[in-house]
Design a protein around this motif. Sequence first.
Motif, PDB file in Angstrom:
ATOM      1  N   LYS A  42       0.854  -1.185   0.000  1.00 33.03           N
ATOM      2  CA  LYS A  42       0.000   0.000   0.000  1.00 33.03           C
ATOM      3  C   LYS A  42       0.896   1.244   0.000  1.00 33.03           C
ATOM      4  CE  LYS A  42      -3.764  -2.242   2.593  1.00 33.03           C
ATOM      5  NZ  LYS A  42      -3.090  -3.555   2.782  1.00 33.03           N
ATOM      6  N   ILE A  43       0.317   2.370  -0.395  1.00 31.62           N
ATOM      7  CA  ILE A  43       1.055   3.626  -0.491  1.00 31.62           C
ATOM      8  C   ILE A  43       0.608   4.561   0.620  1.00 31.62           C
ATOM      9  CG2 ILE A  43       1.658   5.584  -1.953  1.00 31.62           C
ATOM     10  CD1 ILE A  43       2.578   2.901  -3.053  1.00 31.62           C
ATOM     11  N   ALA A  44       1.572   5.223   1.255  1.00 33.31           N
ATOM     12  CA  ALA A  44       1.247   6.189   2.304  1.00 33.31           C
ATOM     13  C   ALA A  44       1.830   7.544   1.964  1.00 33.31           C
ATOM     14  CB  ALA A  44       1.778   5.713   3.656  1.00 33.31           C
ATOM     15  N   ALA A  45       0.985   8.576   2.046  1.00 36.67           N
ATOM     16  CA  ALA A  45       1.456   9.959   1.990  1.00 36.67           C
ATOM     17  C   ALA A  45       1.578  10.449   3.425  1.00 36.67           C
ATOM     18  CB  ALA A  45       0.473  10.822   1.212  1.00 36.67           C
ATOM     19  N   ILE A  46       2.628  11.189   3.708  1.00 39.43           N
ATOM     20  CA  ILE A  46       2.907  11.568   5.085  1.00 39.43           C
ATOM     21  C   ILE A  46       3.030  13.078   5.229  1.00 39.43           C
ATOM     22  CG2 ILE A  46       5.424  11.369   4.816  1.00 39.43           C
ATOM     23  CD1 ILE A  46       5.493  10.207   7.694  1.00 39.43           C
ATOM     24  N   ALA A  47       2.555  13.577   6.362  1.00 40.74           N
ATOM     25  CA  ALA A  47       2.762  14.966   6.752  1.00 40.74           C
ATOM     26  C   ALA A  47       3.440  14.950   8.111  1.00 40.74           C
ATOM     27  CB  ALA A  47       1.438  15.717   6.830  1.00 40.74           C
ATOM     28  N   ILE A  48       4.550  15.644   8.211  1.00 40.24           N
ATOM     29  CA  ILE A  48       5.334  15.699   9.438  1.00 40.24           C
ATOM     30  C   ILE A  48       5.158  17.077  10.048  1.00 40.24           C
ATOM     31  CG2 ILE A  48       7.660  15.393  10.419  1.00 40.24           C
ATOM     32  CD1 ILE A  48       8.315  13.864   7.770  1.00 40.24           C
ATOM     33  N   SER A  49       5.214  17.182  11.353  1.00 45.60           N
ATOM     34  CA  SER A  49       5.044  18.473  12.017  1.00 45.60           C
ATOM     35  C   SER A  49       5.922  19.524  11.345  1.00 45.60           C
ATOM     36  CB  SER A  49       5.417  18.370  13.494  1.00 45.60           C
ATOM     37  OG  SER A  49       5.475  19.654  14.079  1.00 45.60           O
ATOM     38  N   PRO A  50       5.330  20.639  10.923  1.00 42.77           N
ATOM     39  CA  PRO A  50       6.118  21.662  10.237  1.00 42.77           C
ATOM     40  C   PRO A  50       7.120  22.374  11.139  1.00 42.77           C
ATOM     41  CG  PRO A  50       3.891  22.440  10.621  1.00 42.77           C
ATOM     42  CD  PRO A  50       3.903  21.004  10.995  1.00 42.77           C
TER      43      PRO A  50
END
Length: 719
Positions: free
Chosen positions: A226-234
């Motif tokens: 599966k594919i995951a897009a990630i957002a990390i704390s800016p």
Amino acid sequence: MSTKIAGPSLNRRNFLKASAALGGGLIVSLGSIPTATLAATDFAPNAFIRIDRRGQVTLVMPQVEMGQGIYTAQAMLIAEELDVSLEEVKIEHAPVNEALYGHPMLGRQMTGGSTSIRAFWTPLRTAGATARTLLMQAAAKEWNVDVASCRTEQGFVVNPDGRTRRAYGELVDMAASLPIPPTESITLKQPSEFTLLGTSAKRLDTRGKTNGSLKYGIDASPPGTKIAAIAISPVLGGKPKSVNEPAALAIKGVRQVVITDDSVAVVADHTGAAKKGLEAAAIEWENGPNGSVSQADILRQLEEQSQSAGGVARSEGDVTAALQSAAIRIDAVYQLPFLSHTAMEPMNCTVHIEENGCELWVGTQNLSSAKQATATVTGLPPGNIIINNHIVGGGFGRRLEADGIAHAVKVAMQVKGPVKVIWSREEDIQHGYYRPYYYDRISGGIDTDGNPIAWSHRVAGSSIFARIAPAAMQNGVDPDGVEGAAHPPYNLPAMHVEFKQVEPQGVLTSWWRGVGPSHNIFVVESFIDELAAAAKSDPVEYRKRLLTENPRALAVLELAAEKAGWGEILPRGRGRGVAVQLAFGTYLAMVADVSVADDGTVRVTRIVTAVDCGMTVNPDTIAAQMEGGALYGLTAALYGAITFKDGRVEQSNFDNYLPLRIEEAPHVETHIVRSAEAPGGIGEASTTAVFPAVTNAIFAATGKRVRTLPINPEELKAK
């Protein structure tokens, strides 16, 4: 003639072992392994040759290919001494085993510092020579002749009668049963005997890159991925405050939302769904303690702390007295910004975690850190972790860090089956380990004849070694932080160099394609130019006066100046600048031709480099690295700067962190000095030289000195 192997760095523990391969074959390896003979399945060497009964030669790569041409160069080392054609060498990535694969110069299982040839020049050649010796002994035993009367050519051992020959594949079983030749009996070819090294060989990885068969880390796709897009704390140290999970899950193809301590990932069937789901999640962040950090705060800290003394890296002569007696004294402050790596392959890692183990597919420069980070996050024993390393789509030092792997493993711990975590370009730029911001104070003095009599240089900036390897810090000096500053190639009678560690709040720093020299060469070579200008001397002639005791540096300077046409009268608005350096074990001189328009726009039209990197492996690779490194550095010189506001990186993509465009690329010429010296590094050399070569050319064109990067066209406008 041949060279005997000797010296303290070439002892038996670091030398080659040979053993029988199960199923028939010969393995030659090197590294710190037990002295007892082992079966092939019982050890994995640092770098080794495997030859099967078909005569297939396999090199298990101790280094990672990331565009620098090491697939081909290290294979050439093996092929030269083994007497096989380069096309007969097959490449495999080394498995993770720091005890066997620890880099001879760097200690860990990693690729960086322009060391892949410097570190393995002797070991890999010795591996080839040892294999060849064993094969010759096997043939001599079969023929009942003196082994010294045999010879090898193109994968065959040739009988003294000149008619009979045996292919290597026919000899491997017998060769594997023979005792290891004594260290002192292993001979390496003299440079005069080379038939492959020093020639422009075609790269082994070109075909796979052009037809798509060569897989990068981002191409890995084990069944069920599966594919995951990630957002990390800016903001560094921040964490998720709120996440609209129902909205994300409502996107077709989204399977799961994963929340970790400092990130949110949306797992989906494909990339499009994952990215849409992440956007729908409408994440709000809690900033933490770094939410108010600004660029002004960072610069104020550097400016203030750079005024106090640091650790002394070098001190010779009475600099204070010399400055007081100088006919002309110059004091300057140089500044270089934070820089992002922005490799074309964004950060990615595929992870599959099962009950008692974990498997990763990734392209990394640092396998040691990759396994350590995975073990730390999962709590698994290192022996239960498998890492499949891949060719890397640009590293530049970014993939020496394991943070991207740690993020992916945290996500995978909440996902059933393999998951590929891919960073967007925005995440890549805004969550880097950046080249440190450097704030340097430098003073110099010249006598009435224009000769330098005093040199004082204080480097202020973040210490990477203090974080990575604290033991390397001696007396408060980061050795990388002063490389290129503490020991420039020039004869300077009174010299004092310091390193002042200044750690900016809320910013992570790391190596960036030659981090220490990438800033120190700019400062040193710019300031040498300032002294030349104060002495009313031609920059090349001035440097020649200071290099009379350094023939290698003088030779590259003279060659670059000659090839560039130094001394020609240029039209208004055009200038020619020069830089000389000793970095990464390589001497390099660069001349840049620059035009500056009335609106301050800078255009670099031509770059000429002369390089003495010792004995060469593949001249085409050297030329390619000179070109690529110069363009990478030129991008940073013209446009590169990471800045902070409210704890966040202000740049986000290639629209505001600009790359060099193809129409801006100058013509780059490379001239290689023939040398019998030990090999030096190439991958980072031209990146560091291009900064001062260009800014010195700007001074020649405009009379305006650039002391802060990136170059600001507003400051160069014609008045």
